[in-house]
Design a protein around this motif. Structure first.
Motif, PDB file in Angstrom:
ATOM      1  N   MET A 126      71.189 189.881 125.490  1.00 24.09           N
ATOM      2  CA  MET A 126      70.150 189.210 126.266  1.00 24.09           C
ATOM      3  C   MET A 126      68.889 189.094 125.406  1.00 24.09           C
ATOM      4  O   MET A 126      68.466 190.061 124.790  1.00 24.09           O
ATOM      5  CB  MET A 126      69.866 190.004 127.527  1.00 24.09           C
ATOM      6  N   PRO A 127      68.297 187.925 125.358  1.00 21.74           N
ATOM      7  CA  PRO A 127      67.106 187.732 124.515  1.00 21.74           C
ATOM      8  C   PRO A 127      65.923 188.578 124.976  1.00 21.74           C
ATOM      9  O   PRO A 127      65.761 188.868 126.163  1.00 21.74           O
ATOM     10  CB  PRO A 127      66.788 186.247 124.673  1.00 21.74           C
ATOM     11  N   LEU A 128      65.096 188.943 123.998  1.00 21.84           N
ATOM     12  CA  LEU A 128      63.851 189.669 124.249  1.00 21.84           C
ATOM     13  C   LEU A 128      62.707 188.666 124.302  1.00 21.84           C
ATOM     14  O   LEU A 128      62.832 187.539 123.809  1.00 21.84           O
ATOM     15  CB  LEU A 128      63.583 190.659 123.106  1.00 21.84           C
ATOM     16  N   GLN A 129      61.574 189.090 124.841  1.00 24.89           N
ATOM     17  CA  GLN A 129      60.393 188.241 124.806  1.00 24.89           C
ATOM     18  C   GLN A 129      59.719 188.421 123.445  1.00 24.89           C
ATOM     19  O   GLN A 129      59.589 189.539 122.947  1.00 24.89           O
ATOM     20  CB  GLN A 129      59.416 188.622 125.916  1.00 24.89           C
ATOM     21  N   PHE A 130      59.309 187.311 122.824  1.00 18.94           N
ATOM     22  CA  PHE A 130      58.561 187.409 121.571  1.00 18.94           C
ATOM     23  C   PHE A 130      57.262 188.159 121.848  1.00 18.94           C
ATOM     24  O   PHE A 130      56.618 187.937 122.875  1.00 18.94           O
ATOM     25  CB  PHE A 130      58.246 186.009 121.017  1.00 18.94           C
ATOM     26  N   PRO A 131      56.834 189.038 120.936  1.00 20.85           N
ATOM     27  CA  PRO A 131      55.606 189.809 121.164  1.00 20.85           C
ATOM     28  C   PRO A 131      54.326 188.986 121.057  1.00 20.85           C
ATOM     29  O   PRO A 131      53.279 189.424 121.509  1.00 20.85           O
ATOM     30  CB  PRO A 131      55.656 190.893 120.086  1.00 20.85           C
ATOM     31  N   VAL A 132      54.409 187.814 120.439  1.00 23.59           N
ATOM     32  CA  VAL A 132      53.254 186.917 120.342  1.00 23.59           C
ATOM     33  C   VAL A 132      53.679 185.529 120.801  1.00 23.59           C
ATOM     34  O   VAL A 132      54.861 185.177 120.754  1.00 23.59           O
ATOM     35  CB  VAL A 132      52.661 186.859 118.908  1.00 23.59           C
ATOM     36  N   HIS A 133      52.700 184.758 121.249  1.00 23.24           N
ATOM     37  CA  HIS A 133      52.949 183.403 121.727  1.00 23.24           C
ATOM     38  C   HIS A 133      52.973 182.456 120.533  1.00 23.24           C
ATOM     39  O   HIS A 133      51.976 182.308 119.824  1.00 23.24           O
ATOM     40  CB  HIS A 133      51.838 183.015 122.710  1.00 23.24           C
ATOM     41  N   ILE A 134      54.132 181.827 120.275  1.00 18.82           N
ATOM     42  CA  ILE A 134      54.293 180.893 119.162  1.00 18.82           C
ATOM     43  C   ILE A 134      54.856 179.598 119.746  1.00 18.82           C
ATOM     44  O   ILE A 134      56.078 179.438 119.865  1.00 18.82           O
ATOM     45  CB  ILE A 134      55.238 181.443 118.070  1.00 18.82           C
ATOM     46  N   PRO A 135      54.001 178.658 120.137  1.00 24.85           N
ATOM     47  CA  PRO A 135      54.472 177.437 120.803  1.00 24.85           C
ATOM     48  C   PRO A 135      55.574 176.685 120.055  1.00 24.85           C
ATOM     49  O   PRO A 135      56.541 176.222 120.665  1.00 24.85           O
ATOM     50  CB  PRO A 135      53.204 176.594 120.923  1.00 24.85           C
ATOM     51  N   PHE A 136      55.469 176.560 118.741  1.00 27.32           N
ATOM     52  CA  PHE A 136      56.471 175.826 117.957  1.00 27.32           C
ATOM     53  C   PHE A 136      57.843 176.480 118.079  1.00 27.32           C
ATOM     54  O   PHE A 136      58.861 175.803 118.263  1.00 27.32           O
ATOM     55  CB  PHE A 136      56.030 175.748 116.492  1.00 27.32           C
ATOM     56  N   VAL A 137      57.889 177.795 117.994  1.00 27.65           N
ATOM     57  CA  VAL A 137      59.146 178.540 118.097  1.00 27.65           C
ATOM     58  C   VAL A 137      59.743 178.378 119.490  1.00 27.65           C
ATOM     59  O   VAL A 137      60.956 178.199 119.647  1.00 27.65           O
ATOM     60  CB  VAL A 137      58.907 180.022 117.741  1.00 27.65           C
ATOM     61  N   GLU A 138      58.890 178.432 120.508  1.00 34.04           N
ATOM     62  CA  GLU A 138      59.363 178.237 121.881  1.00 34.04           C
ATOM     63  C   GLU A 138      59.911 176.819 122.056  1.00 34.04           C
ATOM     64  O   GLU A 138      60.943 176.619 122.704  1.00 34.04           O
ATOM     65  CB  GLU A 138      58.240 178.518 122.868  1.00 34.04           C
ATOM     66  N   GLN A 139      59.242 175.823 121.476  1.00 27.98           N
ATOM     67  CA  GLN A 139      59.686 174.435 121.566  1.00 27.98           C
ATOM     68  C   GLN A 139      61.064 174.248 120.927  1.00 27.98           C
ATOM     69  O   GLN A 139      61.886 173.477 121.421  1.00 27.98           O
ATOM     70  CB  GLN A 139      58.663 173.510 120.895  1.00 27.98           C
ATOM     71  N   LEU A 140      61.323 174.977 119.830  1.00 29.50           N
ATOM     72  CA  LEU A 140      62.611 174.893 119.159  1.00 29.50           C
ATOM     73  C   LEU A 140      63.722 175.616 119.914  1.00 29.50           C
ATOM     74  O   LEU A 140      64.903 175.426 119.629  1.00 29.50           O
ATOM     75  CB  LEU A 140      62.523 175.465 117.741  1.00 29.50           C
ATOM     76  N   GLY A 141      63.344 176.468 120.856  1.00 32.38           N
ATOM     77  CA  GLY A 141      64.343 177.208 121.626  1.00 32.38           C
ATOM     78  C   GLY A 141      64.905 178.422 120.906  1.00 32.38           C
ATOM     79  O   GLY A 141      65.992 178.904 121.245  1.00 32.38           O
ATOM     80  N   LEU A 142      64.165 178.948 119.925  1.00 35.80           N
ATOM     81  CA  LEU A 142      64.627 180.145 119.227  1.00 35.80           C
ATOM     82  C   LEU A 142      64.525 181.344 120.157  1.00 35.80           C
ATOM     83  O   LEU A 142      63.586 181.453 120.942  1.00 35.80           O
ATOM     84  CB  LEU A 142      63.805 180.392 117.969  1.00 35.80           C
ATOM     85  N   GLU A 143      65.487 182.251 120.064  1.00 27.94           N
ATOM     86  CA  GLU A 143      65.499 183.456 120.896  1.00 27.94           C
ATOM     87  C   GLU A 143      65.462 184.692 120.015  1.00 27.94           C
ATOM     88  O   GLU A 143      66.193 184.779 119.021  1.00 27.94           O
ATOM     89  CB  GLU A 143      66.764 183.498 121.752  1.00 27.94           C
TER      90      GLU A 143
END
Length: 149
Positions: A1-18
């Motif tokens: 199960m994916p973890l939450q990234f410790p920092v907000h990185i909009p580009f990474v979230e947009q790419l759907g990286l987990e």
């Protein structure tokens, strides 16, 4: 199960990286490729692979500060060298590893593996630990940390 990234990185979230693991100088990211990740050959775009490697290594570098207040300093990429071995298809795993660190620098390596466990790409990188980032007008931009749940 994916973890939450410790920092907000909009580009990474947009790419759907987990983020799947982070600790003790290591980190693992995953992505299940979709059409938006592909190049004209219909395989993973090199920019997606380089981003996965960069983010996996950066999280490996930061992982040693997980117990520090605010998770310690952030990191910025100073340099990165990437080699592409084979096309990336399907679900990809990026593994980042901290090789050596000083008080201000982190030296890392990263690998991307395909669904079959074969090496898709490899990178080495140097990161600088920073508490803030100077930006336009010499203002300092703080790291966008996530609020604790």
């Amino acid at each position: 199960m994916p973890l939450q990234f410790p920092v907000h990185i909009p580009f990474v979230e947009q790419l759907g990286l987990e983020l799947h693991s982070m600790g003790d100088g290591q980190a693992e990211l995953r992505v299940d490729l979709s059409e938006g990740h592909l190049n004209s050959w219909e395989v993973a775009h090199g920019g997606v692979l380089m981003t996965m490697l960069d983010v996996a290594m950066a999280h490996a570098a930061r992982s040693i500060h997980m117990k520090a207040e605010g998770m310690g300093p952030g990191v910025v990429t100073v340099e990165m060298k990437t080699s592409f071995m084979r096309p990336g298809e399907g679900e990809l795993r990026a593994l980042g590893k901290l090789l050596h660190r000083s008080t201000t620098m982190a030296f890392c390596e990263g690998s991307i593996l395909g669904e079959d466990g074969q090496l898709v790409a490899h990178a080495t990188a140097t990161f600088k630990y920073l508490r803030a980032l100077p930006s336009r007008g010499r203002a300092l931009k703080p790291l966008q940390r996530r609020e604790a749940d």
